[in-house]
Design a protein around this motif. Sequence first.
Motif, PDB file in Angstrom:
ATOM      1  N   PHE A   1     -17.506  -5.948  56.181  1.00 12.56           N
ATOM      2  CA  PHE A   1     -17.751  -7.237  55.529  1.00 12.56           C
ATOM      3  C   PHE A   1     -18.995  -7.908  56.117  1.00 12.56           C
ATOM      4  CE2 PHE A   1     -16.997 -11.769  54.813  1.00 12.56           C
ATOM      5  CZ  PHE A   1     -16.779 -11.751  53.450  1.00 12.56           C
ATOM      6  N   ALA A   2     -19.162  -7.801  57.420  1.00 13.11           N
ATOM      7  CA  ALA A   2     -20.323  -8.412  58.075  1.00 13.11           C
ATOM      8  C   ALA A   2     -21.614  -7.794  57.553  1.00 13.11           C
ATOM      9  CB  ALA A   2     -20.213  -8.243  59.589  1.00 13.11           C
ATOM     10  N   PHE A   3     -21.625  -6.477  57.413  1.00 15.63           N
ATOM     11  CA  PHE A   3     -22.806  -5.809  56.853  1.00 15.63           C
ATOM     12  C   PHE A   3     -23.050  -6.289  55.431  1.00 15.63           C
ATOM     13  CE2 PHE A   3     -22.448  -2.367  60.116  1.00 15.63           C
ATOM     14  CZ  PHE A   3     -23.755  -2.456  60.568  1.00 15.63           C
TER      15      PHE A   3
ATOM     16  N   ILE B   1     -24.761  -9.642  55.352  1.00 14.13           N
ATOM     17  CA  ILE B   1     -26.176  -9.549  55.694  1.00 14.13           C
ATOM     18  C   ILE B   1     -26.980  -9.040  54.492  1.00 14.13           C
ATOM     19  CG2 ILE B   1     -27.844  -8.350  57.158  1.00 14.13           C
ATOM     20  CD1 ILE B   1     -25.623  -8.383  59.355  1.00 14.13           C
ATOM     21  N   VAL B   2     -26.466  -8.004  53.838  1.00 11.95           N
ATOM     22  CA  VAL B   2     -27.158  -7.448  52.667  1.00 11.95           C
ATOM     23  C   VAL B   2     -27.201  -8.485  51.539  1.00 11.95           C
ATOM     24  CG1 VAL B   2     -27.007  -5.703  50.846  1.00 11.95           C
ATOM     25  CG2 VAL B   2     -26.573  -5.073  53.224  1.00 11.95           C
TER      26      VAL B   2
ATOM     27  N   GLN C   1     -30.405 -10.208  49.854  1.00 11.88           N
ATOM     28  CA  GLN C   1     -30.641 -10.096  48.415  1.00 11.88           C
ATOM     29  C   GLN C   1     -30.888 -11.475  47.787  1.00 11.88           C
ATOM     30  OE1 GLN C   1     -27.455  -8.593  46.053  1.00 11.88           O
ATOM     31  NE2 GLN C   1     -28.787  -8.055  44.349  1.00 11.88           N
ATOM     32  N   LEU C   2     -30.118 -12.452  48.242  1.00 10.22           N
ATOM     33  CA  LEU C   2     -30.322 -13.814  47.745  1.00 10.22           C
ATOM     34  C   LEU C   2     -31.734 -14.300  48.070  1.00 10.22           C
ATOM     35  CD1 LEU C   2     -27.113 -15.943  48.436  1.00 10.22           C
ATOM     36  CD2 LEU C   2     -28.063 -15.272  46.230  1.00 10.22           C
ATOM     37  N   LEU C   3     -32.163 -14.001  49.285  1.00 10.54           N
ATOM     38  CA  LEU C   3     -33.502 -14.411  49.704  1.00 10.54           C
ATOM     39  C   LEU C   3     -34.553 -13.710  48.845  1.00 10.54           C
ATOM     40  CD1 LEU C   3     -33.552 -14.482  53.605  1.00 10.54           C
ATOM     41  CD2 LEU C   3     -33.807 -16.391  52.031  1.00 10.54           C
TER      42      LEU C   3
ATOM     43  N   ALA D   1     -28.449 -18.276  52.040  1.00  9.07           N
ATOM     44  CA  ALA D   1     -28.764 -16.867  52.336  1.00  9.07           C
ATOM     45  C   ALA D   1     -28.908 -16.668  53.853  1.00  9.07           C
ATOM     46  CB  ALA D   1     -30.046 -16.454  51.624  1.00  9.07           C
ATOM     47  N   PHE D   2     -29.622 -17.581  54.499  1.00 14.03           N
ATOM     48  CA  PHE D   2     -29.781 -17.480  55.960  1.00 14.03           C
ATOM     49  C   PHE D   2     -28.425 -17.622  56.657  1.00 14.03           C
ATOM     50  CE2 PHE D   2     -34.346 -18.653  55.246  1.00 14.03           C
ATOM     51  CZ  PHE D   2     -34.875 -17.511  55.829  1.00 14.03           C
TER      52      PHE D   2
END
Lengths: 116, 150
Positions: A101-103, A106-107, A111-113, B100-101
């Motif tokens: 879930f942590a990975f 991060i992904v 992706q949002l960014l 996102a951050f």
Amino acid sequence: MWRLLVAGLAAGLISGLLGVGGGTVLVPALTLWLRVPDQVAHGSTIAAILPTVALSSLLYARNGFLDWRLALQLAAGGVVGGYAGARLLEGLPETTLRRVFAFFLIVAGAQLLWRG
Amino acid sequence: MWLVLTAVATGVLSGLAVGGGSMLLLLLLLLFHLPQHTAQGAVLASFVLTAAVAAVTHWRQGNVRLRYVWWMAAGGLAGAWVGASLAAHLPGAALRRFYAFYLIGMGLVNLLGLAAHRAPGGAPAPGRPPVPGGAPVTLSGPPGPPENQR
């Protein structure tokens, strides 16, 4: 207790700004700073989150950003899922699941960014 | 209907103590393409109910210490007022970037926290509970007389 006040402030700020609960700040504050047992940290955190999200919701509503119908649907699903989850996940390899879930977070964040 | 099912799924995930609430917001944004402010407002308002249910459960299990709650809630109310007021004045794109951050940070903290947790000895505490929005609240804690302290 000033540390709890500061942790609450940070959690409230994140919660109100980003629309999340803030428990990720409060639970570690209790367990790491005050050596509070996990269960008590979770219980006390959820009790502290309640007035915080209520105030945030009121402010969002006042600014015209609250769709009550949508919120009620999510709340109904959340309550059912919360109960089911507490039973379903018992005995599963929690550490592995949390790592996956942590990975994923991060992904998803990246992706949002990327998408903007 | 899909919205409710999504909330059920993230509610289940919150049992993992990894942030079902953050996941819910993410899905509302990515799958349902809701505007950032609308999604955030709905998630927060839904937490009021889910947190109330979870808080009652914890109270009955004796897991609530009011001497901690008062301080965290006092800070939380001030922070929420600032945060929610700020959110109202920021464009959705900016909030999305902050979020996102936050997700990336939470993912990293979870990974590092797991590593740190394992080192001193043993598996993480069992029966981890769902907390809306990130942390965990259990619905299956050890039974026993309530010990909530005022």
